[in-house]
Scaffold this motif. Sequence first.
Motif, PDB file in Angstrom:
ATOM      1  N   ASN A  48       0.790  -1.235   0.000  1.00 58.97           N
ATOM      2  CA  ASN A  48       0.000   0.000   0.000  1.00 58.97           C
ATOM      3  C   ASN A  48       0.820   1.282   0.000  1.00 58.97           C
ATOM      4  O   ASN A  48       0.328   2.326  -0.436  1.00 58.97           O
ATOM      5  N   VAL A  49       2.043   1.235   0.485  1.00 60.24           N
ATOM      6  CA  VAL A  49       2.838   2.454   0.626  1.00 60.24           C
ATOM      7  C   VAL A  49       3.978   2.505  -0.377  1.00 60.24           C
ATOM      8  O   VAL A  49       4.220   3.519  -1.024  1.00 60.24           O
ATOM      9  N   LEU A  50       4.679   1.397  -0.537  1.00 58.45           N
ATOM     10  CA  LEU A  50       5.880   1.396  -1.370  1.00 58.45           C
ATOM     11  C   LEU A  50       5.913   0.124  -2.216  1.00 58.45           C
ATOM     12  O   LEU A  50       6.468  -0.889  -1.809  1.00 58.45           O
ATOM     13  N   LYS A  51       5.327   0.173  -3.377  1.00 60.66           N
ATOM     14  CA  LYS A  51       5.291  -0.990  -4.260  1.00 60.66           C
ATOM     15  C   LYS A  51       6.534  -1.031  -5.134  1.00 60.66           C
ATOM     16  O   LYS A  51       6.902  -0.021  -5.747  1.00 60.66           O
ATOM     17  N   LEU A  52       7.165  -2.191  -5.196  1.00 58.28           N
ATOM     18  CA  LEU A  52       8.298  -2.370  -6.098  1.00 58.28           C
ATOM     19  C   LEU A  52       7.741  -2.572  -7.507  1.00 58.28           C
ATOM     20  O   LEU A  52       6.908  -3.449  -7.724  1.00 58.28           O
ATOM     21  N   PRO A  53       8.151  -1.736  -8.480  1.00 52.60           N
ATOM     22  CA  PRO A  53       7.656  -1.908  -9.850  1.00 52.60           C
ATOM     23  C   PRO A  53       7.830  -3.353 -10.315  1.00 52.60           C
ATOM     24  O   PRO A  53       8.930  -3.904 -10.235  1.00 52.60           O
ATOM     25  N   SER A  54       6.755  -3.955 -10.781  1.00 46.23           N
ATOM     26  CA  SER A  54       6.773  -5.380 -11.105  1.00 46.23           C
ATOM     27  C   SER A  54       7.779  -5.733 -12.192  1.00 46.23           C
ATOM     28  O   SER A  54       8.322  -6.840 -12.214  1.00 46.23           O
ATOM     29  N   LYS A  55       8.066  -4.801 -13.078  1.00 44.22           N
ATOM     30  CA  LYS A  55       8.937  -5.124 -14.211  1.00 44.22           C
ATOM     31  C   LYS A  55      10.409  -4.827 -13.950  1.00 44.22           C
ATOM     32  O   LYS A  55      11.238  -5.081 -14.818  1.00 44.22           O
ATOM     33  N   ILE A  56      10.752  -4.306 -12.760  1.00 39.77           N
ATOM     34  CA  ILE A  56      12.129  -3.886 -12.538  1.00 39.77           C
ATOM     35  C   ILE A  56      13.096  -5.070 -12.579  1.00 39.77           C
ATOM     36  O   ILE A  56      14.132  -5.001 -13.237  1.00 39.77           O
ATOM     37  N   LEU A  57      12.771  -6.156 -11.890  1.00 40.36           N
ATOM     38  CA  LEU A  57      13.669  -7.313 -11.872  1.00 40.36           C
ATOM     39  C   LEU A  57      13.608  -8.081 -13.188  1.00 40.36           C
ATOM     40  O   LEU A  57      14.629  -8.588 -13.669  1.00 40.36           O
ATOM     41  N   GLU A  58      12.398  -8.140 -13.774  1.00 42.50           N
ATOM     42  CA  GLU A  58      12.242  -8.857 -15.042  1.00 42.50           C
ATOM     43  C   GLU A  58      13.052  -8.183 -16.151  1.00 42.50           C
ATOM     44  O   GLU A  58      13.790  -8.846 -16.894  1.00 42.50           O
ATOM     45  N   LEU A  59      12.924  -6.872 -16.262  1.00 41.65           N
ATOM     46  CA  LEU A  59      13.645  -6.156 -17.306  1.00 41.65           C
ATOM     47  C   LEU A  59      15.149  -6.151 -17.039  1.00 41.65           C
ATOM     48  O   LEU A  59      15.956  -6.270 -17.969  1.00 41.65           O
ATOM     49  N   ASP A  60      15.520  -6.049 -15.771  1.00 40.15           N
ATOM     50  CA  ASP A  60      16.942  -6.082 -15.424  1.00 40.15           C
ATOM     51  C   ASP A  60      17.554  -7.430 -15.811  1.00 40.15           C
ATOM     52  O   ASP A  60      18.692  -7.487 -16.288  1.00 40.15           O
ATOM     53  N   ARG A  61      16.800  -8.479 -15.606  1.00 38.79           N
ATOM     54  CA  ARG A  61      17.281  -9.819 -15.958  1.00 38.79           C
ATOM     55  C   ARG A  61      17.460  -9.963 -17.476  1.00 38.79           C
ATOM     56  O   ARG A  61      18.443 -10.536 -17.944  1.00 38.79           O
ATOM     57  N   LYS A  62      16.530  -9.407 -18.240  1.00 41.36           N
ATOM     58  CA  LYS A  62      16.627  -9.481 -19.696  1.00 41.36           C
ATOM     59  C   LYS A  62      17.787  -8.634 -20.219  1.00 41.36           C
ATOM     60  O   LYS A  62      18.465  -9.014 -21.181  1.00 41.36           O
ATOM     61  N   LEU A  63      18.015  -7.504 -19.604  1.00 46.45           N
ATOM     62  CA  LEU A  63      19.127  -6.645 -20.011  1.00 46.45           C
ATOM     63  C   LEU A  63      20.466  -7.311 -19.732  1.00 46.45           C
ATOM     64  O   LEU A  63      21.472  -7.014 -20.382  1.00 46.45           O
ATOM     65  N   ALA A  64      20.482  -8.195 -18.735  1.00 49.58           N
ATOM     66  CA  ALA A  64      21.722  -8.881 -18.380  1.00 49.58           C
ATOM     67  C   ALA A  64      22.000 -10.083 -19.285  1.00 49.58           C
ATOM     68  O   ALA A  64      23.109 -10.619 -19.281  1.00 49.58           O
ATOM     69  N   ASP A  65      20.991 -10.462 -20.081  1.00 44.25           N
ATOM     70  CA  ASP A  65      21.129 -11.636 -20.946  1.00 44.25           C
ATOM     71  C   ASP A  65      21.779 -11.240 -22.274  1.00 44.25           C
ATOM     72  O   ASP A  65      21.163 -10.580 -23.118  1.00 44.25           O
ATOM     73  N   ASP A  66      23.022 -11.631 -22.465  1.00 46.19           N
ATOM     74  CA  ASP A  66      23.748 -11.290 -23.689  1.00 46.19           C
ATOM     75  C   ASP A  66      23.195 -11.980 -24.925  1.00 46.19           C
ATOM     76  O   ASP A  66      23.534 -11.620 -26.052  1.00 46.19           O
ATOM     77  N   ASN A  67      22.354 -12.998 -24.721  1.00 48.87           N
ATOM     78  CA  ASN A  67      21.810 -13.739 -25.853  1.00 48.87           C
ATOM     79  C   ASN A  67      20.620 -13.034 -26.504  1.00 48.87           C
ATOM     80  O   ASN A  67      20.201 -13.415 -27.598  1.00 48.87           O
ATOM     81  N   ILE A  68      20.070 -12.027 -25.827  1.00 50.47           N
ATOM     82  CA  ILE A  68      18.952 -11.282 -26.407  1.00 50.47           C
ATOM     83  C   ILE A  68      19.461 -10.369 -27.516  1.00 50.47           C
ATOM     84  O   ILE A  68      20.412  -9.606 -27.321  1.00 50.47           O
ATOM     85  N   ASP A  69      18.823 -10.439 -28.667  1.00 50.84           N
ATOM     86  CA  ASP A  69      19.215  -9.627 -29.814  1.00 50.84           C
ATOM     87  C   ASP A  69      19.025  -8.145 -29.517  1.00 50.84           C
ATOM     88  O   ASP A  69      18.081  -7.751 -28.818  1.00 50.84           O
ATOM     89  N   THR A  70      19.924  -7.321 -30.032  1.00 52.10           N
ATOM     90  CA  THR A  70      19.879  -5.877 -29.774  1.00 52.10           C
ATOM     91  C   THR A  70      18.559  -5.260 -30.219  1.00 52.10           C
ATOM     92  O   THR A  70      17.964  -4.448 -29.501  1.00 52.10           O
ATOM     93  N   LYS A  71      18.069  -5.646 -31.407  1.00 50.06           N
ATOM     94  CA  LYS A  71      16.806  -5.094 -31.908  1.00 50.06           C
ATOM     95  C   LYS A  71      15.646  -5.484 -30.994  1.00 50.06           C
ATOM     96  O   LYS A  71      14.757  -4.670 -30.724  1.00 50.06           O
ATOM     97  N   GLU A  72      15.663  -6.717 -30.526  1.00 55.42           N
ATOM     98  CA  GLU A  72      14.612  -7.176 -29.609  1.00 55.42           C
ATOM     99  C   GLU A  72      14.674  -6.410 -28.299  1.00 55.42           C
ATOM    100  O   GLU A  72      13.641  -6.057 -27.719  1.00 55.42           O
ATOM    101  N   LEU A  73      15.897  -6.130 -27.840  1.00 60.15           N
ATOM    102  CA  LEU A  73      16.086  -5.395 -26.594  1.00 60.15           C
ATOM    103  C   LEU A  73      15.551  -3.965 -26.721  1.00 60.15           C
ATOM    104  O   LEU A  73      14.851  -3.470 -25.836  1.00 60.15           O
ATOM    105  N   ILE A  74      15.874  -3.309 -27.821  1.00 59.90           N
ATOM    106  CA  ILE A  74      15.410  -1.939 -28.047  1.00 59.90           C
ATOM    107  C   ILE A  74      13.885  -1.899 -28.121  1.00 59.90           C
ATOM    108  O   ILE A  74      13.240  -1.019 -27.549  1.00 59.90           O
ATOM    109  N   LYS A  75      13.294  -2.870 -28.832  1.00 54.64           N
ATOM    110  CA  LYS A  75      11.838  -2.937 -28.948  1.00 54.64           C
ATOM    111  C   LYS A  75      11.189  -3.129 -27.589  1.00 54.64           C
ATOM    112  O   LYS A  75      10.143  -2.536 -27.284  1.00 54.64           O
ATOM    113  N   LEU A  76      11.814  -3.927 -26.751  1.00 58.29           N
ATOM    114  CA  LEU A  76      11.303  -4.185 -25.407  1.00 58.29           C
ATOM    115  C   LEU A  76      11.279  -2.901 -24.584  1.00 58.29           C
ATOM    116  O   LEU A  76      10.301  -2.615 -23.878  1.00 58.29           O
ATOM    117  N   ILE A  77      12.328  -2.127 -24.662  1.00 60.99           N
ATOM    118  CA  ILE A  77      12.412  -0.871 -23.900  1.00 60.99           C
ATOM    119  C   ILE A  77      11.428   0.160 -24.429  1.00 60.99           C
ATOM    120  O   ILE A  77      10.770   0.873 -23.667  1.00 60.99           O
TER     121      ILE A  77
END
Length: 349
Positions: free
Chosen positions: A99-128
Motif C-alpha cells: 500500500n505504501v511502497l510498491k516495487l515496480p513489477s517489471k524492474i527485476l524482469e527487465l533487469d534480468r533481460k538486459l543482463a542476458d547477452d543472448n537477447i538480440d539488440t533489436k529485440e532489446l530496443i523494442k522491449l524498452i
Amino acid sequence: MVVRFFKKLFNIRDRNEQIKFTGQTAAEKRQHTKQQVTEAIVVTPTQAVESQLDLSALFYSLLFANQSIADSGIANNLERRVMQDIELALSSPQAIAENVLKLPSKILELDRKLADDNIDTKELIKLIEQDPLLCVEVLKLCNSMAFKRSENDVTSIQQALVQVGRQQLRHFITSCLAREMIDIKPIYFRRFGAEIWRHSMQVAFLASELANAEQCDIAFLLGLLHDVGKIAIFKMLVDAFYQAEPGEQPSSTLFKQVMTTKSLTLSALLARYWRLPEHFEAPLTLLANTNIKPDDEMTLIIWKANIISECSMLQQVDKLPQKELIVLLAQVGITEQEFAELHKKLLEF
C-alpha cells in the motif's frame, strides 16, 4: 586498494617528484605525512558507530523544510505519530509493500533481460520502447551532466545503446524504474524526495565503481534499493503532515536517530517481502545492524558508498564539521584530497 581505485577513477596523479635538501622526494614526504595522519586518527569501534549514527541523523536535516528549528530530545506529536507508524510497519511489512511502497513489477524482469547477452539488440530496443515514459526518463539520464559523453544529445534508445553501452543503459533503466517508487506530491517531493533520490543515485554509482566487474550490476541496484526504508518512512511522514498542527516539523534528535536505525531494518524487511534474490536481501539485513562495521564484501561496499555520499551532500551545504569528516574518511579509507575529487564528481548528480 580503495585509495588506488579512486586515484585511477578520477585520474588523481602524484606531482613530479622533486629532491629537497632533506634527501626525501615530494612523494616520500607526502607518504610520511599520510602515515602521521593515519597514526593520529585511531577510530575505536564505539567512535565508528557513534560517528556513523551522527552522520545519518545529520543527513536527515537536509530533508526537512524548516532548518531554523533547534534540535530537541523530545519528540512532538507529529514525530510520535510517525514513530508509531514505523513500529507498525516493522511488524507488518506486507502492508507497507502493498500500500505504501510498491516495487515496480517489471524492474527485476527487465533487469534480468538486459543482463542476458543472448537477447538480440533489436529485440532489446523494442522491449524498452514499449514504455514511452521509460524511454523519456532514460534519455534524460543519458543527457544529464553526470553521464553525458558528447556534445550532441542522445535522442533514441538505439543511439543510447551505442553511445553509453549496454551495461550503463541497464543501470539507467533500473534507476528510472526504481524512481517510480517515489510518487510523492511535487511540493513534498521537492522537500525531501528529491534529496533521497539523489542520495540513492550517488550510492548506486559509487557502489558500482567500488565493486569488481562481476558484481558491479548487483552493487548498482543494491545501492538504489538500500534506502527504500527511508522512502517508505517519508511517505508516512507526508501522510502525517495532513493531521499535524500548523508549523509542526520533525526536528528532534530522537526522531532522527529512530529514522536512521529503523529505516535500514525496514529496507531489509521490504526486500524479504518482495522476494528479492539472496544477494540483495542479505546485505540489506547486515546493513540494518548499525552497531558494527560490516565485513561482508558487498555490504561493506554499500556501507562505504553511503557514508561518502552523505558526507558529500552535507559538505555541499556546509553542515559537516571538518573534525567529523576526517574521522569518517578514516573509516572509509580515503584521504581528504581523494574525497575532494570525488565530491566534485558527485555534485553532478
